[in-house]
Scaffold this motif. Structure first.
Motif, PDB file in Angstrom:
ATOM      1  N   LEU A  26      44.859 -21.915 -41.808  1.00 41.80           N
ATOM      2  CA  LEU A  26      44.273 -21.254 -40.650  1.00 41.80           C
ATOM      3  C   LEU A  26      42.951 -20.268 -41.317  1.00 41.80           C
ATOM      4  N   LEU A  27      42.011 -20.435 -41.083  1.00 36.15           N
ATOM      5  CA  LEU A  27      41.094 -19.573 -41.464  1.00 36.15           C
ATOM      6  C   LEU A  27      40.120 -18.768 -40.607  1.00 36.15           C
ATOM      7  N   ASP A  28      40.312 -17.615 -40.539  1.00 43.33           N
ATOM      8  CA  ASP A  28      39.636 -16.699 -39.426  1.00 43.33           C
ATOM      9  C   ASP A  28      38.097 -16.624 -40.155  1.00 43.33           C
ATOM     10  N   ILE A  29      37.377 -16.448 -39.104  1.00 44.40           N
ATOM     11  CA  ILE A  29      35.671 -16.457 -39.694  1.00 44.40           C
ATOM     12  C   ILE A  29      35.517 -15.115 -40.219  1.00 44.40           C
ATOM     13  N   PHE A  30      35.958 -14.040 -39.398  1.00 46.33           N
ATOM     14  CA  PHE A  30      35.673 -12.677 -39.879  1.00 46.33           C
ATOM     15  C   PHE A  30      36.944 -11.986 -40.521  1.00 46.33           C
ATOM     16  N   LEU A  31      36.782 -12.399 -41.836  1.00 46.85           N
ATOM     17  CA  LEU A  31      37.865 -11.915 -42.707  1.00 46.85           C
ATOM     18  C   LEU A  31      37.854 -10.420 -43.463  1.00 46.85           C
ATOM     19  N   GLY A  32      36.675  -9.463 -42.977  1.00 47.53           N
ATOM     20  CA  GLY A  32      36.449  -8.247 -43.519  1.00 47.53           C
ATOM     21  C   GLY A  32      35.680  -8.242 -44.731  1.00 47.53           C
ATOM     22  N   ASP A  33      36.116  -9.009 -45.795  1.00 44.08           N
ATOM     23  CA  ASP A  33      35.374  -8.890 -47.103  1.00 44.08           C
ATOM     24  C   ASP A  33      34.487 -10.244 -47.394  1.00 44.08           C
ATOM     25  N   VAL A  34      34.523 -11.247 -46.323  1.00 38.78           N
ATOM     26  CA  VAL A  34      33.956 -12.506 -46.580  1.00 38.78           C
ATOM     27  C   VAL A  34      33.783 -12.997 -45.364  1.00 38.78           C
ATOM     28  N   ASP A  35      32.627 -13.958 -45.331  1.00 38.12           N
ATOM     29  CA  ASP A  35      32.344 -14.705 -43.852  1.00 38.12           C
ATOM     30  C   ASP A  35      33.374 -15.928 -44.199  1.00 38.12           C
ATOM     31  N   GLN A  58      56.447 -24.100 -43.470  1.00 34.63           N
ATOM     32  CA  GLN A  58      56.358 -23.075 -44.395  1.00 34.63           C
ATOM     33  C   GLN A  58      55.081 -22.346 -44.323  1.00 34.63           C
ATOM     34  N   THR A  59      55.127 -21.051 -44.286  1.00 32.00           N
ATOM     35  CA  THR A  59      53.849 -20.312 -44.035  1.00 32.00           C
ATOM     36  C   THR A  59      53.658 -19.108 -45.025  1.00 32.00           C
ATOM     37  N   VAL A  60      52.616 -18.894 -45.625  1.00 33.05           N
ATOM     38  CA  VAL A  60      52.202 -17.902 -46.393  1.00 33.05           C
ATOM     39  C   VAL A  60      51.071 -17.032 -45.622  1.00 33.05           C
ATOM     40  N   LYS A  61      50.729 -15.431 -45.752  1.00 33.51           N
ATOM     41  CA  LYS A  61      49.721 -14.983 -44.963  1.00 33.51           C
ATOM     42  C   LYS A  61      48.984 -14.303 -46.048  1.00 33.51           C
ATOM     43  N   ALA A  62      47.556 -14.235 -45.701  1.00 31.74           N
ATOM     44  CA  ALA A  62      46.333 -13.746 -46.497  1.00 31.74           C
ATOM     45  C   ALA A  62      45.640 -12.779 -45.710  1.00 31.74           C
ATOM     46  N   LYS A  63      45.644 -11.554 -46.047  1.00 31.37           N
ATOM     47  CA  LYS A  63      44.742 -10.496 -45.185  1.00 31.37           C
ATOM     48  C   LYS A  63      43.177 -10.743 -45.348  1.00 31.37           C
ATOM     49  N   ASN A  64      42.692 -11.238 -46.400  1.00 33.48           N
ATOM     50  CA  ASN A  64      41.324 -11.323 -46.577  1.00 33.48           C
ATOM     51  C   ASN A  64      40.955 -12.453 -47.569  1.00 33.48           C
ATOM     52  N   GLY A  65      39.516 -12.646 -47.832  1.00 33.45           N
ATOM     53  CA  GLY A  65      39.207 -13.574 -48.451  1.00 33.45           C
ATOM     54  C   GLY A  65      39.857 -13.898 -49.865  1.00 33.45           C
ATOM     55  N   LYS A  66      39.854 -12.689 -50.454  1.00 30.97           N
ATOM     56  CA  LYS A  66      40.143 -12.681 -51.900  1.00 30.97           C
ATOM     57  C   LYS A  66      41.656 -13.004 -52.014  1.00 30.97           C
ATOM     58  N   ASP A  67      42.362 -12.632 -51.127  1.00 32.62           N
ATOM     59  CA  ASP A  67      43.951 -12.985 -50.957  1.00 32.62           C
ATOM     60  C   ASP A  67      43.834 -14.585 -50.799  1.00 32.62           C
ATOM     61  N   ALA A  68      43.158 -15.095 -49.868  1.00 29.81           N
ATOM     62  CA  ALA A  68      43.221 -16.348 -49.626  1.00 29.81           C
ATOM     63  C   ALA A  68      42.872 -17.312 -50.810  1.00 29.81           C
ATOM     64  N   ILE A  69      41.789 -16.841 -51.682  1.00 27.69           N
ATOM     65  CA  ILE A  69      41.712 -17.614 -52.828  1.00 27.69           C
ATOM     66  C   ILE A  69      42.513 -17.664 -53.768  1.00 27.69           C
ATOM     67  N   THR A  70      43.228 -16.523 -54.094  1.00 26.99           N
ATOM     68  CA  THR A  70      44.448 -16.360 -54.894  1.00 26.99           C
ATOM     69  C   THR A  70      45.556 -17.253 -54.670  1.00 26.99           C
ATOM     70  N   CYS A  71      45.545 -17.386 -53.326  1.00 27.96           N
ATOM     71  CA  CYS A  71      46.881 -18.296 -52.704  1.00 27.96           C
ATOM     72  C   CYS A  71      46.682 -19.748 -53.222  1.00 27.96           C
ATOM     73  N   VAL A  94      51.699 -24.083 -44.764  1.00 23.30           N
ATOM     74  CA  VAL A  94      50.484 -23.689 -44.051  1.00 23.30           C
ATOM     75  C   VAL A  94      50.219 -22.246 -44.654  1.00 23.30           C
ATOM     76  N   LEU A  95      48.709 -21.953 -44.977  1.00 28.54           N
ATOM     77  CA  LEU A  95      48.084 -20.739 -45.373  1.00 28.54           C
ATOM     78  C   LEU A  95      47.310 -20.007 -44.054  1.00 28.54           C
ATOM     79  N   ILE A  96      47.853 -18.653 -43.792  1.00 28.06           N
ATOM     80  CA  ILE A  96      47.103 -18.143 -42.532  1.00 28.06           C
ATOM     81  C   ILE A  96      46.435 -16.959 -43.247  1.00 28.06           C
ATOM     82  N   ALA A  97      44.850 -17.409 -43.038  1.00 29.55           N
ATOM     83  CA  ALA A  97      43.947 -16.044 -43.503  1.00 29.55           C
ATOM     84  C   ALA A  97      43.557 -15.459 -42.345  1.00 29.55           C
ATOM     85  N   ASP A  98      43.958 -14.318 -42.206  1.00 23.32           N
ATOM     86  CA  ASP A  98      43.301 -13.562 -40.939  1.00 23.32           C
ATOM     87  C   ASP A  98      43.508 -11.858 -41.489  1.00 23.32           C
ATOM     88  N   ASP A  99      42.504 -11.149 -41.223  1.00 15.49           N
ATOM     89  CA  ASP A  99      42.551  -9.811 -41.400  1.00 15.49           C
ATOM     90  C   ASP A  99      43.282  -9.079 -40.216  1.00 15.49           C
TER      91      ASP A  99
END
Length: 476
Positions: free
Chosen positions: A51-60, A28-41, A5-10
Motif C-alpha cells: 500500500l503506497l502513498d503518493i506523498f511520502l515526504g522524501d519521495v514521490d 501480516q503487515t509491516v509499516k514504512a514511514k517514507n520512501g527510504k524505509d519502503a525500499i529497505t523493507c 502487506v507493506l504499508i508505506a505512508d508518512d
C-alpha cells in the motif's frame, strides 16, 4: 500461510488504522514511514502487496513504484492518494500499479482490493520483472478530464491500462460525455504519442465520400479524382485513428474496416493493390450497438473486433458530484481565453447547476459557463446569468394535450378520406408518414436543441438517414 502487506505512508495514524484492519483480517503487515524505509523493507523481505502513498515526504510515491517492482516484480502495488486526478490514475496504471485507493480509505473497499491484489500477486510470482511503461507527455489543463466520482475513477484506471497496450478501444457514451477527449488521453499516454492522431466523425461524412475519405483513392478513380490522395488511415500510419460515431458507417464500409482490423491493410478506391498500415483504432459511439446488430445495421463481427477494450462514459447526471470541479475548470479556462480575471460563482447557482438534468452532458455545461461569462458584467456568476439554461425547458406539446386521442382521430379521418377516394394507388402508408414524420422530427430536434446525433439516437435511425429526411422536409 498469511499474505504479507507493506504499508508505506508518512501518516502514522493512517498506517496504524490500515495495519489494524488488515491484521484483523488475517494479513501480516509491516509499516514504512517514507520512501527510504519502503525500499529497505522490500530489499529485506518479500511482500505480496504494497500500500503506497503518493506523498511520502522524501519521495514521490509514483516515482517509487519502479524501484519497488525491481526488488520484487510479483508484488501487487496499490497506490493511495488524497486526490484522485486523471493523471494520477493514468500514471499509476502505466507503471503497472494493481489499483489505487482514495482517502479517506473505506475499510470494506480496502479489504476487497487487497484480497484481489494478493491473489493476483500469487498467480504472477513466476512471471518476469514488470517494466515501467512508456513515460507520458504532460496533459495540460485544457486537455484533462476532471472528476473524482467513483464512476470517473474507474474510467481513469481503464484509460491508463488502455494507454500502455496497443489494443482496439471502443468508447461508449452519450453525446457530450467526452469520448474524443478520452481517445486523446489514450493516444497522448501511449507509445504512439509522437505520431499522428487523426479524428474522423463518421456521421458527418456523406455516404458517397466515406470510402475515399477513410481509405484514399487513386487518380481517375472517379470524376473529381485528379490525383492520388491518401485516406485517413494512411494519414494516421504509425499513430492512432479515432472513429467517432462508428455506428453510422454503412454496412459495406464496415466490412472494409473489419479487413483493416484483421489484415492491417487498406485498398484505395480505384486501386487493385493493397497497402499496409500500422494504425491503432479507437472507436466511439453514442448508440447501443447491440440494438444496431439486432436490426442488421451493424456487423456483429466488427463489434467484437472493436470491443476489445470497452470504456463506458457515465452521463453527467450520474456523476453530479463532479459538477463543481467542472465549473471551476471551465471558469478558469475561459477567464484565461478571454484575458479577464477569474470570477466567482454563487453557491445557490452551483446548487441549481447540480440539480439540472444536463441532457447535453459536459459539453452543455461548458457552453452554459461560456455563455454566462459573456453575459456577466460583475465579479460573480449568478443564477440570472444562466436564465437561458434554466428557463429553456419548453412546454412539452405531447404532455400539454391528449395527444393519443387527437392522433387517433386524425388518422381515422385520413384513412376514411383515402378509402372514400376509391384510389388503388396503395400509397396510404407514405401519405400518413409524410403527415406525421416532419412534425415528429421538428419536436425531437426541439428537445435536443438541434443536436442531430442525439435526435437520431432517440429516433433510432441512422444519422445520414435523418440528414436526408431533414433536407427532404426543408428542416434546418
Amino acid at each position: 500461510m498469511a499474505y504479507s502487506v507493506l504499508i508505506a505512508d508518512d501518516d502514522y495514524n493512517l498506517c496504524k488504522l490500515l495495519s489494524a484492519a488488515l491484521e484483523k483480517a488475517g494479513y501480516q503487515t509491516v509499516k514504512a514511514k517514507n520512501g527510504k524505509d519502503a525500499i529497505t523493507c522490500v530489499q529485506q523481505d518479500e511482500f505480496d502487496v504494497i500500500l503506497l502513498d503518493i506523498f511520502l515526504g522524501d519521495v514521490d510515491g509514483l516515482e517509487l513504484i519502479e524501484s519497488l517492482q525491481k526488488c520484487n516484480p510479483s508484488t501487487a502495488i496499490i497506490v493511495i492518494t488524497g486526490h484522485g486526478t486523471t493523471q494520477t490514475a493514468i500514471e499509476a496504471a502505466k507503471r503497472r500499479a494493481y489499483s489505487y485507493l482514495t482517502k479517506p480509505v473505506d475499510k470494506e473497499e480496502l479489504l476487497n482490493i487487497v484480497a484481489r491484489a494478493a491473489a493476483a500477486a500469487t498467480i504472477t510470482k513466476e512471471e518476469s520483472e514488470v517494466k515501467a511503461a512508456h513515460t507520458s507527455q504532460t496533459i495540460d489543463a485544457q486537455g484533462r478530464m476532471v472528476g473524482q466520482s467513483p464512476a470517473m475513477q474507474t474510467v481513469y484506471q481503464i484509460i491508463g491500462r488502455a494507454a500502455v497496450s496497443d489494443e482496439t478501444v471502443l468508447i461508449m457514451g452519450e453525446s457530450g460525455t467526452g469520448k474524443e477527449l478520452v481517445s486523446e488521453l489514450i493516444h497522448k499516454n501511449s507509445p504512439r504519442s509522437e505520431n499522428p492522431f487523426i479524428v474522423v466523425d463518421c456521421s458527418a461524412i456523406p455516404p458517397s465520400l466515406i470510402e475515399s475519405t477513410l481509405f484514399g483513392h487513386v487518380k481517375g478513380a472517379f470524376t473529381d479524382a485528379h490525383a492520388d490522395r491518401k485516406g485517413k488511415f494512411e494519414q494516421a500510419d504509425s499513430g492512432t485513428i479515432f472513429l467517432d460515431e462508428v455506428g453510422e458507417l454503412p454496412i459495406d464500409i464496415q466490412m472494409k474496416l473489419l479487413r483493416v482490423l484483421q489484415e492491417r491493410e487498406i485498398e484505395p478506391v480505384g486501386s487493385n493493390e493493397t497497402r499496409q498500415v500500422n494504425v491503432r483504432i479507437i472507436a466511439a459511439t453514442n448508440q447501443k450497438l447491440n440494438n444496431a446488430i439486432a436490426k442488421k445495421t451493424f456487423r456483429d463481427d466488427l463489434y467484437y473486433r472493436l470491443n476489445v477494450v470497452p470504456i463506458s462514459l457515465p452521463p453527467l447526471r450520474e456523476r453530479k458530484e463532479d459538477i463543481p470541479e467542472l465549473i471551476d475548470l471551465f471558469i478558469s479556462q475561459f477567464a484565461q481565453e478571454y484575458q479577464i480575471p477569474k470570477i466567482n460563482i454563487s453557491s445557490d447557482t452551483i446548487e441549481k447547476l447540480i440539480a439540472y438534468h444536463w441532457p447535453g452532458n459536459v459539453r452543455e455545461l461548458e457552453n452554459a459557463i461560456k455563455r454566462a461569462l459573456v453575459m456577466c458584467s460583475g465579479q460573480m456568476l449568478l443564477t440570472e446569468h444562466f436564465s437561458q439554461l434554466f428557463e429553456k425547458e419548453p412546454e412539452n406539446p405531447i404532455e400539454s394535450q391528449n395527444i393519443d386521442q387527437q392522433v387517433y382521430a386524425l388518422l381515422q379521418q385520413q384513412v376514411s378520406l383515402y378509402l372514400e377516394s376509391e384510389t388503388d394507388r396503395g400509397e396510404l402508408h407514405a401519405e400518413i408518414r409524410e403527415t406525421y414524420e416532419k412534425p415528429l422530427f421538428e419536436i425531437v430536434l426541439q428537445h435536443t436543441e438541434g443536436n442531430r446525433s442525439k435526435a437520431s439516437e432517440i429516433l433510432g435511425i441512422n444519422r445520414n438517414t435523418l440528414h436526408t429526411k431533414l433536407n427532404e422536409y426543408g428542416i434546418k
